[in-house]
Design a protein around this motif. Structure first.
Motif, PDB file in Angstrom:
ATOM      1  N   THR A 111       0.836  -1.201   0.000  1.00 39.24           N
ATOM      2  CA  THR A 111       0.000   0.000   0.000  1.00 39.24           C
ATOM      3  C   THR A 111       0.869   1.248   0.000  1.00 39.24           C
ATOM      4  OG1 THR A 111      -1.784  -1.121   1.210  1.00 39.24           O
ATOM      5  CG2 THR A 111      -1.784   1.288   1.248  1.00 39.24           C
ATOM      6  N   SER A 112       0.592   2.154  -0.940  1.00 42.61           N
ATOM      7  CA  SER A 112       1.300   3.438  -0.984  1.00 42.61           C
ATOM      8  C   SER A 112       0.288   4.547  -0.719  1.00 42.61           C
ATOM      9  CB  SER A 112       2.009   3.614  -2.330  1.00 42.61           C
ATOM     10  OG  SER A 112       1.073   3.593  -3.395  1.00 42.61           O
ATOM     11  N   GLY A 113       0.141   5.499  -1.625  1.00 41.94           N
ATOM     12  CA  GLY A 113      -0.823   6.562  -1.411  1.00 41.94           C
ATOM     13  C   GLY A 113      -0.770   7.602  -2.511  1.00 41.94           C
ATOM     14  N   ILE A 114      -1.809   8.399  -2.599  1.00 37.73           N
ATOM     15  CA  ILE A 114      -2.005   9.361  -3.674  1.00 37.73           C
ATOM     16  C   ILE A 114      -0.895  10.394  -3.776  1.00 37.73           C
ATOM     17  CG2 ILE A 114      -3.377  10.906  -2.228  1.00 37.73           C
ATOM     18  CD1 ILE A 114      -5.130  11.461  -4.706  1.00 37.73           C
ATOM     19  N   PHE A 115      -0.191  10.664  -2.670  1.00 38.52           N
ATOM     20  CA  PHE A 115       0.790  11.748  -2.689  1.00 38.52           C
ATOM     21  C   PHE A 115       2.047  11.409  -3.488  1.00 38.52           C
ATOM     22  CE2 PHE A 115      -1.541  12.439   1.400  1.00 38.52           C
ATOM     23  CZ  PHE A 115      -2.332  13.470   0.908  1.00 38.52           C
ATOM     24  N   ASP A 117       1.696  10.792  -6.522  1.00 44.33           N
ATOM     25  CA  ASP A 117       1.295  11.378  -7.803  1.00 44.33           C
ATOM     26  C   ASP A 117       0.831  12.826  -7.686  1.00 44.33           C
ATOM     27  OD1 ASP A 117       1.676   8.946  -9.218  1.00 44.33           O
ATOM     28  OD2 ASP A 117      -0.278   8.233  -8.535  1.00 44.33           O
ATOM     29  N   GLU A 118       0.223  13.172  -6.558  1.00 46.72           N
ATOM     30  CA  GLU A 118      -0.353  14.503  -6.397  1.00 46.72           C
ATOM     31  C   GLU A 118       0.285  15.208  -5.203  1.00 46.72           C
ATOM     32  OE1 GLU A 118      -4.575  14.751  -6.462  1.00 46.72           O
ATOM     33  OE2 GLU A 118      -4.798  13.185  -7.991  1.00 46.72           O
ATOM     34  N   PRO A 119       1.031  16.280  -5.439  1.00 48.51           N
ATOM     35  CA  PRO A 119       1.652  16.993  -4.318  1.00 48.51           C
ATOM     36  C   PRO A 119       0.609  17.655  -3.432  1.00 48.51           C
ATOM     37  CG  PRO A 119       1.899  18.244  -6.354  1.00 48.51           C
ATOM     38  CD  PRO A 119       1.321  16.917  -6.742  1.00 48.51           C
ATOM     39  N   TRP A 120       0.938  17.741  -2.149  1.00 51.17           N
ATOM     40  CA  TRP A 120       0.028  18.342  -1.176  1.00 51.17           C
ATOM     41  C   TRP A 120       0.880  18.887  -0.034  1.00 51.17           C
ATOM     42  CZ3 TRP A 120      -5.284  17.657  -2.281  1.00 51.17           C
ATOM     43  CH2 TRP A 120      -6.168  18.260  -1.382  1.00 51.17           C
ATOM     44  N   PRO A 121       0.528  20.021   0.515  1.00 51.96           N
ATOM     45  CA  PRO A 121       1.315  20.545   1.644  1.00 51.96           C
ATOM     46  C   PRO A 121       1.286  19.581   2.830  1.00 51.96           C
ATOM     47  CG  PRO A 121      -0.174  22.236   0.770  1.00 51.96           C
ATOM     48  CD  PRO A 121      -0.577  20.935   0.139  1.00 51.96           C
ATOM     49  N   GLY A 122       2.419  19.440   3.474  1.00 56.15           N
ATOM     50  CA  GLY A 122       2.470  18.661   4.704  1.00 56.15           C
ATOM     51  C   GLY A 122       2.718  17.184   4.534  1.00 56.15           C
ATOM     52  N   VAL A 123       3.067  16.735   3.326  1.00 56.56           N
ATOM     53  CA  VAL A 123       3.259  15.294   3.121  1.00 56.56           C
ATOM     54  C   VAL A 123       4.506  14.993   2.290  1.00 56.56           C
ATOM     55  CG1 VAL A 123       0.808  14.706   3.373  1.00 56.56           C
ATOM     56  CG2 VAL A 123       1.714  15.316   1.121  1.00 56.56           C
ATOM     57  N   GLY A 125       7.551  14.007   3.069  1.00 61.65           N
ATOM     58  CA  GLY A 125       8.177  12.735   3.419  1.00 61.65           C
ATOM     59  C   GLY A 125       7.349  11.553   2.961  1.00 61.65           C
ATOM     60  N   GLY A 126       6.049  11.625   3.182  1.00 64.01           N
ATOM     61  CA  GLY A 126       5.171  10.546   2.757  1.00 64.01           C
ATOM     62  C   GLY A 126       5.132  10.379   1.257  1.00 64.01           C
ATOM     63  N   ALA A 127       5.161  11.501   0.529  1.00 66.35           N
ATOM     64  CA  ALA A 127       5.164  11.429  -0.929  1.00 66.35           C
ATOM     65  C   ALA A 127       6.414  10.707  -1.426  1.00 66.35           C
ATOM     66  CB  ALA A 127       5.103  12.841  -1.515  1.00 66.35           C
ATOM     67  N   MET A 128       7.558  11.009  -0.818  1.00 69.07           N
ATOM     68  CA  MET A 128       8.809  10.361  -1.193  1.00 69.07           C
ATOM     69  C   MET A 128       8.739   8.855  -0.943  1.00 69.07           C
ATOM     70  SD  MET A 128      12.566  10.979   0.454  1.00 69.07           S
ATOM     71  CE  MET A 128      12.202   9.940   1.868  1.00 69.07           C
ATOM     72  N   ILE A 129       8.185   8.466   0.192  1.00 69.93           N
ATOM     73  CA  ILE A 129       8.077   7.057   0.553  1.00 69.93           C
ATOM     74  C   ILE A 129       7.119   6.327  -0.390  1.00 69.93           C
ATOM     75  CG2 ILE A 129       7.162   5.514   2.343  1.00 69.93           C
ATOM     76  CD1 ILE A 129       8.390   7.564   4.380  1.00 69.93           C
ATOM     77  N   ASN A 130       5.980   6.949  -0.691  1.00 74.48           N
ATOM     78  CA  ASN A 130       5.026   6.329  -1.614  1.00 74.48           C
ATOM     79  C   ASN A 130       5.644   6.105  -2.985  1.00 74.48           C
ATOM     80  OD1 ASN A 130       2.965   6.279   0.304  1.00 74.48           O
ATOM     81  ND2 ASN A 130       2.192   8.289  -0.292  1.00 74.48           N
ATOM     82  N   ALA A 131       6.363   7.103  -3.472  1.00 74.82           N
ATOM     83  CA  ALA A 131       6.998   6.967  -4.783  1.00 74.82           C
ATOM     84  C   ALA A 131       8.054   5.870  -4.772  1.00 74.82           C
ATOM     85  CB  ALA A 131       7.607   8.302  -5.202  1.00 74.82           C
ATOM     86  N   ALA A 132       8.779   5.753  -3.664  1.00 73.01           N
ATOM     87  CA  ALA A 132       9.782   4.693  -3.545  1.00 73.01           C
ATOM     88  C   ALA A 132       9.127   3.315  -3.595  1.00 73.01           C
ATOM     89  CB  ALA A 132      10.579   4.864  -2.252  1.00 73.01           C
ATOM     90  N   SER A 154      -2.582   2.201  -4.424  1.00 72.01           N
ATOM     91  CA  SER A 154      -2.334   3.586  -4.030  1.00 72.01           C
ATOM     92  C   SER A 154      -3.670   4.290  -3.808  1.00 72.01           C
ATOM     93  CB  SER A 154      -1.527   4.299  -5.118  1.00 72.01           C
ATOM     94  OG  SER A 154      -1.337   5.663  -4.781  1.00 72.01           O
ATOM     95  N   PRO A 155      -4.144   4.359  -2.563  1.00 73.73           N
ATOM     96  CA  PRO A 155      -5.437   4.991  -2.312  1.00 73.73           C
ATOM     97  C   PRO A 155      -5.313   6.481  -1.988  1.00 73.73           C
ATOM     98  CG  PRO A 155      -4.721   3.832  -0.345  1.00 73.73           C
ATOM     99  CD  PRO A 155      -3.613   3.683  -1.381  1.00 73.73           C
ATOM    100  N   THR A 156      -6.381   7.185  -2.218  1.00 73.57           N
ATOM    101  CA  THR A 156      -6.539   8.517  -1.671  1.00 73.57           C
ATOM    102  C   THR A 156      -7.168   8.367  -0.279  1.00 73.57           C
ATOM    103  OG1 THR A 156      -7.478  10.710  -2.073  1.00 73.57           O
ATOM    104  CG2 THR A 156      -8.824   8.827  -2.709  1.00 73.57           C
ATOM    105  N   MET A 157      -7.667   9.451   0.287  1.00 77.57           N
ATOM    106  CA  MET A 157      -8.373   9.365   1.565  1.00 77.57           C
ATOM    107  C   MET A 157      -9.553   8.405   1.417  1.00 77.57           C
ATOM    108  SD  MET A 157      -9.944  12.501   3.833  1.00 77.57           S
ATOM    109  CE  MET A 157     -10.687  13.252   2.391  1.00 77.57           C
ATOM    110  N   VAL A 158      -9.706   7.526   2.378  1.00 76.96           N
ATOM    111  CA  VAL A 158     -10.741   6.499   2.324  1.00 76.96           C
ATOM    112  C   VAL A 158     -12.042   7.063   2.884  1.00 76.96           C
ATOM    113  CG1 VAL A 158     -11.349   4.155   3.003  1.00 76.96           C
ATOM    114  CG2 VAL A 158      -8.958   4.770   2.627  1.00 76.96           C
ATOM    115  N   GLY A 159     -13.143   6.685   2.249  1.00 78.83           N
ATOM    116  CA  GLY A 159     -14.440   7.189   2.674  1.00 78.83           C
ATOM    117  C   GLY A 159     -14.706   7.000   4.154  1.00 78.83           C
ATOM    118  N   ASP A 160     -14.273   5.877   4.716  1.00 74.35           N
ATOM    119  CA  ASP A 160     -14.505   5.589   6.130  1.00 74.35           C
ATOM    120  C   ASP A 160     -13.689   6.480   7.055  1.00 74.35           C
ATOM    121  OD1 ASP A 160     -15.756   3.481   4.790  1.00 74.35           O
ATOM    122  OD2 ASP A 160     -15.415   2.100   6.440  1.00 74.35           O
ATOM    123  N   SER A 161     -12.705   7.229   6.507  1.00 77.11           N
ATOM    124  CA  SER A 161     -11.830   8.059   7.343  1.00 77.11           C
ATOM    125  C   SER A 161     -12.035   9.552   7.130  1.00 77.11           C
ATOM    126  CB  SER A 161     -10.360   7.715   7.052  1.00 77.11           C
ATOM    127  OG  SER A 161     -10.106   6.349   7.291  1.00 77.11           O
TER     128      SER A 161
END
Length: 201
Positions: A111-115, A117-123, A125-132, A154-161
């Motif tokens: 599991t990675s995450g949307i960041f 592919d899509e830059p966002w303030p405050g993430v 480090g997470g964006a780097m890890i997801n891309a790796a 690679s999910p975005t924010m999940v509806g349940d969260s």
């Protein structure tokens, strides 16, 4: 199939595990404080112990990996390394160690995450890890032995969260949980390998 779900009691993992069972698969859950077996993916020895305890599996799924938010102005190397221990290196160890324990033809779903592919303030480090993670999966798929496969969802924010994270990521469209679970199942039960499955709202 016998499927190991690491984080099988967490938000996404519960739904993935339930759907796998509904489809007739045998599910073994693992987590730091709950599940059939205990594992802390931040520690390689813990991952190795888990594999020795559970024996052979046909699929390994890690739907619970998550990172933390950060501020670039104060982001430190130590903070990055701490975040990498679980989300990046922990998931990588599931594959590196798992290839020696899982059955021929087994699959690994990370599991990675949307960041990535899509830059966002405050993430940052997470964006780097997801891309790796994306790069790891694409390359590892070429070398896994015995017909094994590896993919990453690679999910975005999940509806349940949404209630927990909508203020942190205003304007982000969530992905419904059932659509996200479908993304995981498409690679667990399919034949794809080396792919990034984007589950964006």
């Amino acid at each position: 199939m016998r499927v190991l779900v690491v984080g099988g009691e967490a938000t996404i993992g519960r739904h993935v595990s339930a759907e796998l069972r509904r489809r007739g698969h045998v599910v073994v859950t693992a987590g730091r404080s709950s599940g059939d077996v205990r594992v802390d993916v931040r520690h390689r020895d813990s991952v190795a112990d888990m594999y020795r305890e559970i024996g052979g599996v046909d699929a390994v799924v890690a739907p619970a990996a998550h990172g933390t938010t950060d501020r670039l102005q104060t982001l430190s190397r130590d903070e990055l390394l701490q975040n990498m221990q679980g989300k990046l290196l922990g998931q990588v160890d599931l594959v590196l160690l798992g290839q020696h324990h899982a059955a021929a033809g087994a699959s690994f779903t990370l599991t990675s995450g949307i960041f990535a592919d899509e830059p966002w303030p405050g993430v940052t480090g997470g964006a780097m890890i997801n891309a790796a993670l994306h790069a790891f999966v694409r390359s590892a798929a070429l070398e896994l032995p015995r017909g094994m496969r590896v993919n990453v969802v690679s999910p975005t924010m999940v509806g349940d969260s949404v209630d927990s994270f909508s203020s942190t990521f205003p304007g982000m469209r969530p992905v419904p949980m059932d659509a996200l679970v479908t993304g995981y199942l498409s690679v667990i039960e399919g034949e794809r390998t080396g792919e990034v499955v984007r589950a964006y709202g």
